[in-house]
Design a protein around this motif. Structure first.
Motif, PDB file in Angstrom:
ATOM      1  N   SER A  77       2.789  70.587  -2.814  1.00 33.97           N
ATOM      2  CA  SER A  77       3.996  71.146  -3.609  1.00 33.97           C
ATOM      3  C   SER A  77       5.118  69.825  -3.366  1.00 33.97           C
ATOM      4  N   ILE A  78       5.715  69.618  -4.377  1.00 33.02           N
ATOM      5  CA  ILE A  78       6.591  68.548  -4.348  1.00 33.02           C
ATOM      6  C   ILE A  78       7.759  69.168  -5.297  1.00 33.02           C
ATOM      7  N   LEU A  79       9.069  69.083  -4.465  1.00 33.25           N
ATOM      8  CA  LEU A  79      10.399  69.724  -5.502  1.00 33.25           C
ATOM      9  C   LEU A  79      11.353  68.735  -5.297  1.00 33.25           C
ATOM     10  N   ARG A  80      12.032  68.357  -6.429  1.00 33.11           N
ATOM     11  CA  ARG A  80      13.207  67.711  -6.381  1.00 33.11           C
ATOM     12  C   ARG A  80      14.513  68.193  -6.837  1.00 33.11           C
ATOM     13  N   THR A  81      15.600  67.655  -6.144  1.00 30.98           N
ATOM     14  CA  THR A  81      17.064  68.185  -6.607  1.00 30.98           C
ATOM     15  C   THR A  81      17.770  67.087  -7.031  1.00 30.98           C
ATOM     16  N   THR A  82      18.604  67.182  -7.836  1.00 35.39           N
ATOM     17  CA  THR A  82      19.754  66.113  -8.299  1.00 35.39           C
ATOM     18  C   THR A  82      21.155  66.651  -7.944  1.00 35.39           C
ATOM     19  N   ASP A  83      21.245  67.646  -7.245  1.00 34.74           N
ATOM     20  CA  ASP A  83      22.532  68.285  -7.036  1.00 34.74           C
ATOM     21  C   ASP A  83      22.776  68.645  -5.764  1.00 34.74           C
ATOM     22  N   GLY A  84      22.312  68.190  -4.830  1.00 32.71           N
ATOM     23  CA  GLY A  84      22.357  68.315  -3.397  1.00 32.71           C
ATOM     24  C   GLY A  84      21.793  69.582  -2.704  1.00 32.71           C
ATOM     25  N   GLY A  85      20.746  69.978  -3.571  1.00 36.07           N
ATOM     26  CA  GLY A  85      19.895  71.305  -3.020  1.00 36.07           C
ATOM     27  C   GLY A  85      20.393  72.659  -3.859  1.00 36.07           C
ATOM     28  N   ASP A  86      21.317  72.486  -4.741  1.00 33.24           N
ATOM     29  CA  ASP A  86      21.755  73.822  -5.428  1.00 33.24           C
ATOM     30  C   ASP A  86      20.580  74.371  -6.156  1.00 33.24           C
ATOM     31  N   SER A  87      19.850  73.416  -6.783  1.00 34.69           N
ATOM     32  CA  SER A  87      18.728  73.703  -7.631  1.00 34.69           C
ATOM     33  C   SER A  87      17.665  72.688  -7.432  1.00 34.69           C
ATOM     34  N   TRP A  88      16.295  73.268  -7.694  1.00 43.11           N
ATOM     35  CA  TRP A  88      15.251  72.467  -7.259  1.00 43.11           C
ATOM     36  C   TRP A  88      14.205  72.437  -8.687  1.00 43.11           C
ATOM     37  N   THR A  89      13.461  71.410  -8.961  1.00 41.10           N
ATOM     38  CA  THR A  89      12.387  71.329  -9.967  1.00 41.10           C
ATOM     39  C   THR A  89      11.237  71.064  -9.369  1.00 41.10           C
ATOM     40  N   THR A  90      10.046  71.905  -9.655  1.00 41.13           N
ATOM     41  CA  THR A  90       8.671  71.647  -9.161  1.00 41.13           C
ATOM     42  C   THR A  90       8.178  70.487  -9.904  1.00 41.13           C
ATOM     43  N   LEU A  91       7.714  69.268  -9.069  1.00 31.65           N
ATOM     44  CA  LEU A  91       6.980  68.351  -9.880  1.00 31.65           C
ATOM     45  C   LEU A  91       5.374  68.541  -9.637  1.00 31.65           C
ATOM     46  N   GLN A  92       4.883  68.091 -10.902  1.00 32.54           N
ATOM     47  CA  GLN A  92       3.433  68.056 -11.047  1.00 32.54           C
ATOM     48  C   GLN A  92       2.905  67.059 -10.180  1.00 32.54           C
ATOM     49  N   THR A  93       1.742  67.408  -9.394  1.00 33.38           N
ATOM     50  CA  THR A  93       1.099  66.569  -8.659  1.00 33.38           C
ATOM     51  C   THR A  93      -0.362  66.383  -9.042  1.00 33.38           C
TER      52      THR A  93
END
Length: 131
Positions: A97-113
């Motif tokens: 599982s790889i997750l990304r945030t662009t707002d300092g951890g307020d929200s996360w997006t799961t990335l496809q691996t």
């Protein structure tokens, strides 16, 4: 330094003296990684059971932030932030599982691996350049 029982051990003396900080997480939580960003004012930590913490005051106090979109069973093993807003955490939910945030951890997006094996676990993340 992070570890079992939700422990965070802090130094402001280049390692000459250490003290415990209250992470405000369950005593059963194991924290696995910690990273200071920029001048160190903002600090992030992650661990078992979807645990993600942040500090906005050089690690003096900590707040828990939910990693939405993943189940409680996801263990987060490591994190990497390129600045105070953009970061990634990796862990497992049967697959990497790889997750990304662009707002300092307020929200996360799961990335496809590309990993489809049920036994695969992601244990590290880093980037070259500015990410």
């Amino acid at each position: 330094v992070v570890g079992s029982l939700g422990s965070i051990i802090y130094t402001s003396s280049a390692g000459s003296f250490w003290e415990f900080r209250n992470s405000e997480v369950s005593a059963s939580a194991v924290l696995r990684d910690i990273q200071m960003v920029g001048d160190g004012e903002r600090v992030f930590a992650c661990g078992e059971a979807r645990t993600f913490l942040r500090s906005l005051d050089y690690g003096a106090t900590w707040t828990s932030a939910a990693v939405a979109g993943v189940l409680d069973q996801v263990d987060l093993y490591t994190l990497y932030f390129i600045d105070s807003m953009r970061g990634w955490v990796v862990g497992n939910l049967g697959t990497a599982s790889i997750l990304r945030t662009t707002d300092g951890g307020d929200s996360w997006t799961t990335l496809q691996t590309p990993v489809s094996e049920l036994t695969a676990f992601a244990r590290g993340v880093t980037f070259l350049g500015s990410g």
